[in-house]
Write a protein that holds these residues in place. Sequence first.
Motif, mmCIF file in Angstrom:
data_model
loop_
_atom_site.group_PDB
_atom_site.id
_atom_site.type_symbol
_atom_site.label_atom_id
_atom_site.label_comp_id
_atom_site.label_asym_id
_atom_site.label_seq_id
_atom_site.Cartn_x
_atom_site.Cartn_y
_atom_site.Cartn_z
ATOM 1 N N LEU A 198 15.349 -1.496 5.945
ATOM 2 C CA LEU A 198 16.179 -2.904 6.186
ATOM 3 C C LEU A 198 15.504 -3.854 6.886
ATOM 4 C CD1 LEU A 198 18.929 -3.869 6.535
ATOM 5 C CD2 LEU A 198 19.172 -2.840 8.738
ATOM 6 N N TYR A 199 14.660 -3.662 7.740
ATOM 7 C CA TYR A 199 13.975 -4.654 8.545
ATOM 8 C C TYR A 199 12.852 -5.351 7.622
ATOM 9 C CZ TYR A 199 15.828 -2.855 12.878
ATOM 10 O OH TYR A 199 16.598 -2.605 13.855
ATOM 11 N N ALA B 252 25.799 -0.361 18.556
ATOM 12 C CA ALA B 252 24.599 0.148 17.437
ATOM 13 C C ALA B 252 24.557 -0.792 16.538
ATOM 14 C CB ALA B 252 25.131 1.594 16.526
ATOM 15 N N LEU B 253 25.339 -1.675 16.122
ATOM 16 C CA LEU B 253 25.057 -2.815 15.139
ATOM 17 C C LEU B 253 24.110 -3.954 15.948
ATOM 18 C CD1 LEU B 253 28.481 -3.314 13.448
ATOM 19 C CD2 LEU B 253 26.469 -2.216 12.753
ATOM 20 N N GLY C 209 20.294 -7.347 16.187
ATOM 21 C CA GLY C 209 19.796 -8.350 17.155
ATOM 22 C C GLY C 209 18.363 -8.620 17.156
ATOM 23 N N PRO C 210 17.379 -7.756 17.449
ATOM 24 C CA PRO C 210 15.902 -8.102 17.627
ATOM 25 C C PRO C 210 15.438 -8.918 16.594
ATOM 26 C CG PRO C 210 16.466 -5.751 18.316
ATOM 27 C CD PRO C 210 17.744 -6.306 17.637
ATOM 28 N N ARG D 7 11.255 2.194 14.825
ATOM 29 C CA ARG D 7 10.901 3.506 15.756
ATOM 30 C C ARG D 7 11.916 3.370 16.963
ATOM 31 N NH1 ARG D 7 6.142 3.664 14.974
ATOM 32 N NH2 ARG D 7 5.397 2.408 16.751
ATOM 33 N N ALA D 8 11.541 2.222 17.464
ATOM 34 C CA ALA D 8 12.305 1.966 19.023
ATOM 35 C C ALA D 8 13.864 1.965 18.966
ATOM 36 C CB ALA D 8 11.926 0.661 19.469
ATOM 37 N N THR D 9 14.273 1.487 17.652
ATOM 38 C CA THR D 9 15.763 1.118 17.399
ATOM 39 C C THR D 9 16.268 2.337 17.356
ATOM 40 O OG1 THR D 9 15.351 -1.026 16.670
ATOM 41 C CG2 THR D 9 17.464 0.180 16.373
#
Length: 212
Positions: free
Chosen positions: A105-106, A173-174, A179-180, A203-205
């Motif tokens: 997704l990112y 969660a969204l 956000g980041p 990984r962090a999310t």
Amino acid sequence: MLVRMTTNADEPQTRPRRRAPAGAAVLREDVTEAIRAAVFEELAAVGYARMSIEGIARRAGVGKTAVYRRWRSKLHLVLDLVSALAVQGLPVPDTGSLEGDLRLLYEVTSRALRHPVASQVIPDLQAEAARNPEIAEAMQKALREGQDGVASKIVVQARQRGEVREGLDEDLALDLISGPLYWRSVVIRSPKLPKGYLAALARATAEALKAV
């Protein structure tokens, strides 16, 4: 001086011309798409405040009438385009893991936000949204139904796999998912993401979603 009168018999025989249909039937889709593309280009070039129907028509290679036949003002034109983005959406990744889904997704979102047109148009419309409630509503709808719609499905898939708990707050969660990257790409407009950033963010999310 003898003047020869021409008659229909003297003219080349041609098939009778059909009358063009009126109304919506004359709105050619290729012209509509050319106008839509021109709007994005015009927004990126001059911004919403300086954008004009004349400029859009010139860039699309059509007359102003062709634009006004479809939209009665530049506001309605932009609102239509922003709303169209919401229904297009992004593909929902299904890699088999929460972290993998987030990473994909990112990657897709990052490429879209870094596109030269998007990187100029989105901040400009966000600024305009602060002054225009109709644009604000359309922008919110596009963002929620586009990015957040995909993020919501990622959470559902993770829940079905048992990676996150059943009572996970979906709004939280969204925010964690969307956000980041939006902050980095659109708000502070970082020109280039550090190497490995998207993998680390995924990984962090994923870990954060499992912990809440």
